[in-house]
Design a protein around this motif. Structure first.
Motif, PDB file in Angstrom:
ATOM      1  N   VAL A  18       2.342  -8.121   1.210  1.00 20.36           N
ATOM      2  CA  VAL A  18       2.787  -6.945   0.472  1.00 20.36           C
ATOM      3  C   VAL A  18       3.658  -7.488  -0.645  1.00 20.36           C
ATOM      4  CG1 VAL A  18       3.977  -4.737   0.570  1.00 20.36           C
ATOM      5  CG2 VAL A  18       2.739  -5.567   2.584  1.00 20.36           C
ATOM      6  N   VAL A  19       3.221  -7.291  -1.886  1.00 21.54           N
ATOM      7  CA  VAL A  19       3.812  -8.008  -3.013  1.00 21.54           C
ATOM      8  C   VAL A  19       4.604  -7.058  -3.913  1.00 21.54           C
ATOM      9  CG1 VAL A  19       3.334  -9.532  -4.968  1.00 21.54           C
ATOM     10  CG2 VAL A  19       1.871  -9.628  -2.934  1.00 21.54           C
ATOM     11  N   PHE A  20       5.809  -7.510  -4.295  1.00 19.75           N
ATOM     12  CA  PHE A  20       6.671  -6.736  -5.187  1.00 19.75           C
ATOM     13  C   PHE A  20       7.048  -7.579  -6.394  1.00 19.75           C
ATOM     14  CE2 PHE A  20       7.165  -4.806  -1.076  1.00 19.75           C
ATOM     15  CZ  PHE A  20       7.288  -3.452  -1.339  1.00 19.75           C
ATOM     16  N   GLN A  21       7.289  -6.872  -7.478  1.00 18.60           N
ATOM     17  CA  GLN A  21       7.800  -7.507  -8.696  1.00 18.60           C
ATOM     18  C   GLN A  21       8.877  -6.605  -9.281  1.00 18.60           C
ATOM     19  OE1 GLN A  21       5.390  -7.626 -12.367  1.00 18.60           O
ATOM     20  NE2 GLN A  21       5.770  -9.844 -12.420  1.00 18.60           N
ATOM     21  N   GLY A  22      10.111  -7.106  -9.361  1.00 11.15           N
ATOM     22  CA  GLY A  22      11.199  -6.292  -9.876  1.00 11.15           C
ATOM     23  C   GLY A  22      11.428  -5.022  -9.081  1.00 11.15           C
ATOM     24  N   GLY A  23      11.213  -5.091  -7.768  1.00 20.60           N
ATOM     25  CA  GLY A  23      11.383  -3.922  -6.912  1.00 20.60           C
ATOM     26  C   GLY A  23      10.215  -2.961  -6.924  1.00 20.60           C
ATOM     27  N   LYS A  24       9.181  -3.254  -7.688  1.00 19.61           N
ATOM     28  CA  LYS A  24       7.993  -2.392  -7.772  1.00 19.61           C
ATOM     29  C   LYS A  24       6.856  -3.000  -6.953  1.00 19.61           C
ATOM     30  CE  LYS A  24       9.711   0.563 -10.795  1.00 19.61           C
ATOM     31  NZ  LYS A  24       9.114   0.643 -12.146  1.00 19.61           N
ATOM     32  N   LEU A  25       6.089  -2.124  -6.305  1.00 23.60           N
ATOM     33  CA  LEU A  25       4.987  -2.543  -5.452  1.00 23.60           C
ATOM     34  C   LEU A  25       3.739  -2.803  -6.282  1.00 23.60           C
ATOM     35  CD1 LEU A  25       3.820  -2.831  -2.523  1.00 23.60           C
ATOM     36  CD2 LEU A  25       3.279  -0.388  -2.658  1.00 23.60           C
ATOM     37  N   ILE A  26       3.077  -3.920  -6.002  1.00 30.50           N
ATOM     38  CA  ILE A  26       1.808  -4.241  -6.661  1.00 30.50           C
ATOM     39  C   ILE A  26       0.671  -3.834  -5.730  1.00 30.50           C
ATOM     40  CG2 ILE A  26       0.354  -6.074  -7.585  1.00 30.50           C
ATOM     41  CD1 ILE A  26       2.870  -7.612  -8.280  1.00 30.50           C
ATOM     42  N   SER A  27      -0.199  -2.958  -6.202  1.00 28.02           N
ATOM     43  CA  SER A  27      -1.291  -2.427  -5.376  1.00 28.02           C
ATOM     44  C   SER A  27      -2.633  -2.656  -6.041  1.00 28.02           C
ATOM     45  CB  SER A  27      -1.109  -0.919  -5.143  1.00 28.02           C
ATOM     46  OG  SER A  27       0.095  -0.652  -4.479  1.00 28.02           O
ATOM     47  N   ASP A  28      -3.638  -2.882  -5.205  1.00 26.88           N
ATOM     48  CA  ASP A  28      -5.026  -2.962  -5.660  1.00 26.88           C
ATOM     49  C   ASP A  28      -5.661  -1.616  -5.338  1.00 26.88           C
ATOM     50  OD1 ASP A  28      -7.669  -3.407  -6.201  1.00 26.88           O
ATOM     51  OD2 ASP A  28      -7.837  -5.251  -5.016  1.00 26.88           O
ATOM     52  N   GLU A  52      10.397 -14.602   0.127  1.00 30.02           N
ATOM     53  CA  GLU A  52       9.372 -14.274   1.136  1.00 30.02           C
ATOM     54  C   GLU A  52      10.039 -13.904   2.452  1.00 30.02           C
ATOM     55  OE1 GLU A  52       5.730 -16.822   1.780  1.00 30.02           O
ATOM     56  OE2 GLU A  52       6.841 -17.298   3.610  1.00 30.02           O
ATOM     57  N   GLN A  53       9.495 -12.891   3.114  1.00 29.62           N
ATOM     58  CA  GLN A  53       9.946 -12.488   4.442  1.00 29.62           C
ATOM     59  C   GLN A  53       8.728 -12.177   5.304  1.00 29.62           C
ATOM     60  OE1 GLN A  53      12.889 -11.868   6.143  1.00 29.62           O
ATOM     61  NE2 GLN A  53      14.167 -12.766   4.549  1.00 29.62           N
ATOM     62  N   PHE A  54       8.730 -12.692   6.526  1.00 25.31           N
ATOM     63  CA  PHE A  54       7.672 -12.330   7.472  1.00 25.31           C
ATOM     64  C   PHE A  54       7.926 -10.911   7.980  1.00 25.31           C
ATOM     65  CE2 PHE A  54       6.175 -12.330  11.988  1.00 25.31           C
ATOM     66  CZ  PHE A  54       4.814 -12.301  11.698  1.00 25.31           C
ATOM     67  N   ILE A  55       6.913 -10.055   7.915  1.00 26.42           N
ATOM     68  CA  ILE A  55       7.064  -8.651   8.307  1.00 26.42           C
ATOM     69  C   ILE A  55       6.664  -8.422   9.751  1.00 26.42           C
ATOM     70  CG2 ILE A  55       6.499  -6.265   7.720  1.00 26.42           C
ATOM     71  CD1 ILE A  55       5.420  -7.276   5.049  1.00 26.42           C
ATOM     72  N   GLY A  56       5.526  -8.980  10.137  1.00 23.31           N
ATOM     73  CA  GLY A  56       4.947  -8.734  11.449  1.00 23.31           C
ATOM     74  C   GLY A  56       3.449  -8.916  11.367  1.00 23.31           C
ATOM     75  N   HIS A  57       2.716  -8.236  12.206  1.00 29.80           N
ATOM     76  CA  HIS A  57       1.258  -8.332  12.193  1.00 29.80           C
ATOM     77  C   HIS A  57       0.641  -6.983  11.823  1.00 29.80           C
ATOM     78  CE1 HIS A  57       1.906 -12.135  14.314  1.00 29.80           C
ATOM     79  NE2 HIS A  57       0.655 -12.435  14.001  1.00 29.80           N
ATOM     80  N   TRP A  58      -0.269  -7.040  10.879  1.00 32.64           N
ATOM     81  CA  TRP A  58      -1.007  -5.856  10.469  1.00 32.64           C
ATOM     82  C   TRP A  58      -2.464  -6.069  10.869  1.00 32.64           C
ATOM     83  CZ3 TRP A  58      -0.603  -0.993   9.244  1.00 32.64           C
ATOM     84  CH2 TRP A  58      -1.648  -0.331   8.614  1.00 32.64           C
ATOM     85  N   GLN A  59      -2.955  -5.214  11.777  1.00 33.58           N
ATOM     86  CA  GLN A  59      -4.319  -5.337  12.299  1.00 33.58           C
ATOM     87  C   GLN A  59      -4.576  -6.762  12.801  1.00 33.58           C
ATOM     88  OE1 GLN A  59      -6.802  -3.887   9.088  1.00 33.58           O
ATOM     89  NE2 GLN A  59      -6.368  -1.766   9.589  1.00 33.58           N
ATOM     90  N   ALA A  65       6.063 -10.199   3.295  1.00 35.53           N
ATOM     91  CA  ALA A  65       6.554  -9.532   2.097  1.00 35.53           C
ATOM     92  C   ALA A  65       6.880 -10.595   1.066  1.00 35.53           C
ATOM     93  CB  ALA A  65       7.803  -8.713   2.423  1.00 35.53           C
ATOM     94  N   LEU A  66       6.375 -10.427  -0.153  1.00 32.50           N
ATOM     95  CA  LEU A  66       6.595 -11.408  -1.204  1.00 32.50           C
ATOM     96  C   LEU A  66       7.196 -10.741  -2.432  1.00 32.50           C
ATOM     97  CD1 LEU A  66       3.187 -13.366  -1.188  1.00 32.50           C
ATOM     98  CD2 LEU A  66       5.208 -13.808   0.199  1.00 32.50           C
ATOM     99  N   GLU A  67       8.105 -11.434  -3.077  1.00 37.58           N
ATOM    100  CA  GLU A  67       8.598 -11.028  -4.394  1.00 37.58           C
ATOM    101  C   GLU A  67       8.207 -12.110  -5.381  1.00 37.58           C
ATOM    102  OE1 GLU A  67      12.701  -9.872  -6.789  1.00 37.58           O
ATOM    103  OE2 GLU A  67      12.809 -10.888  -4.852  1.00 37.58           O
ATOM    104  N   ILE A  68       7.474 -11.710  -6.426  1.00 43.73           N
ATOM    105  CA  ILE A  68       7.068 -12.678  -7.432  1.00 43.73           C
ATOM    106  C   ILE A  68       8.005 -12.592  -8.627  1.00 43.73           C
ATOM    107  CG2 ILE A  68       4.670 -12.593  -6.682  1.00 43.73           C
ATOM    108  CD1 ILE A  68       4.055 -10.948  -9.215  1.00 43.73           C
ATOM    109  N   ASP A  69       7.983 -13.635  -9.445  1.00 42.71           N
ATOM    110  CA  ASP A  69       8.870 -13.703 -10.605  1.00 42.71           C
ATOM    111  C   ASP A  69       8.585 -12.561 -11.571  1.00 42.71           C
ATOM    112  OD1 ASP A  69       9.580 -14.869 -13.490  1.00 42.71           O
ATOM    113  OD2 ASP A  69      10.779 -15.928 -11.979  1.00 42.71           O
ATOM    114  N   ARG A 101       8.959  -1.463   5.204  1.00 41.88           N
ATOM    115  CA  ARG A 101       9.649  -2.574   5.870  1.00 41.88           C
ATOM    116  C   ARG A 101       9.698  -3.791   4.955  1.00 41.88           C
ATOM    117  NH1 ARG A 101      11.088  -4.936  10.781  1.00 41.88           N
ATOM    118  NH2 ARG A 101      10.243  -6.997  11.257  1.00 41.88           N
ATOM    119  N   ALA A 102       8.605  -4.038   4.248  1.00 42.06           N
ATOM    120  CA  ALA A 102       8.547  -5.182   3.341  1.00 42.06           C
ATOM    121  C   ALA A 102       9.626  -5.080   2.266  1.00 42.06           C
ATOM    122  CB  ALA A 102       7.163  -5.270   2.698  1.00 42.06           C
ATOM    123  N   LEU A 103       9.747  -3.926   1.652  1.00 44.21           N
ATOM    124  CA  LEU A 103      10.741  -3.748   0.598  1.00 44.21           C
ATOM    125  C   LEU A 103      12.158  -3.874   1.136  1.00 44.21           C
ATOM    126  CD1 LEU A 103      11.414  -3.083  -2.328  1.00 44.21           C
ATOM    127  CD2 LEU A 103      11.320  -0.655  -1.722  1.00 44.21           C
TER     128      LEU A 103
END
Length: 272
Positions: A18-28, A52-59, A65-69, A101-103
């Motif tokens: 689950v990727v964020f940039q500047g507190g905003k979620l990046i979605s496909d 980076e933070q480990f969140i848990g297991h999804w499916q 959780a990742l924050e990119i530059d 949780r990721a955020l």
């Protein structure tokens, strides 16, 4: 579907992100799970990971959780960058909880890079979800702020209010943070009295919801009107009134606990 784990797996094979940039979620937005990206997505975009933070297991797959530059380019033809609010109602509750949780974990790490007691750097403890000061050894855990949220009813009528911070016409239930030394029920009575000037009784617990705006745990209740006239606190409430269950103004969606409280009560009184 979503398993909370503190310890990351030994292998990151087939990891999700689950990727964020500047507190905003990046979605496909072409994906059925728009906020969950794969290792292939990260490789294709070449994003540099800041945090980076480990969140848990999804499916049954490990999820991080990742924050990119902030300077990393995000292709607008493939990805949408927005807030968690924009995800509400577009994905199921479990997926929204995963993104929330990721955020929260990324913001917790960002906000506690330095010790609040002595000012020295902190480090993430590998054995538990905590950050510890390298000097005074004070540990900081992810903060959760407990809140009450209550639907006050008067027979077939619901007390709904429009908050001063609502950007569009929306009428909801009353809510407030629990203060130190206060029980949830004491908080409920105080908040209702402060915000709309009435007293309530027959408080009944309904359900709870994690609400990542920013890190709240909402405790949902019903309460019956007892006495008093509506008198709004102008700092918090723009307007409030009693509404018959068959003629409600715009209310929150059922993805929020406020919407669930309202719809549960409407169903109950309309089927008597």
């Amino acid at each position: 579907m979503f398993d909370l784990d503190k310890q990351p797996p030994d292998s990151r094979h087939n990891a999700l992100h689950v990727v964020f940039q500047g507190g905003k979620l990046i979605s496909d937005m072409r994906s059925r799970q728009p906020c969950v990206l794969t290792d292939a997505d990260l490789t294709a975009n070449g994003w540099q990971i800041r945090r980076e933070q480990f969140i848990g297991h999804w499916q049954n797959q490990p999820c991080f959780a990742l924050e990119i530059d902030d300077l990393q380019e995000v292709d607008p033809l493939r990805h949408q960058v927005g807030t968690l609010y924009e995800l509400l109602g577009r994905v199921d509750d479990a997926l929204f909880a995963l993104a929330g949780r990721a955020l929260q974990l990324l913001e917790w790490e960002r906000d506690h890079q330095y010790c609040g007691r002595c000012g020295n750097p902190t480090e993430i403890l590998p054995a538990e979800r905590a950050m510890r000061c390298q000097r005074c050894e004070m540990s900081v855990y992810p903060r959760i702020s407990p809140c009450i949220i209550v639907l006050v009813t008067r027979g077939e009528y619901l007390l709904l209010a429009r908050h001063t911070r609502f950007r569009r016409p929306m009428y909801s239930t009353l809510a407030g943070f629990i203060e130190a030394g206060e029980s949830a029920e004491q908080c409920l009575r105080r908040e209702v009295r402060e915000e709309v000037g009435i007293d309530v009784d027959d408080i009944r617990y309904f359900d709870s919801q994690s609400w990542p705006f920013p890190s709240q745990l909402m405790l949902g209740y019903f309460a019956d009107y007892r006495s008093g006239d509506i008198c709004c606190d102008p700092r918090e409430i723009a307007e409030a009134d009693w509404y018959h269950y068959s003629d409600l103004p715009p209310v929150p969606p059922e993805t929020s606990i406020a919407g669930q409280l309202i719809r549960y009560h409407v169903t109950r009184v309309s089927t008597r």
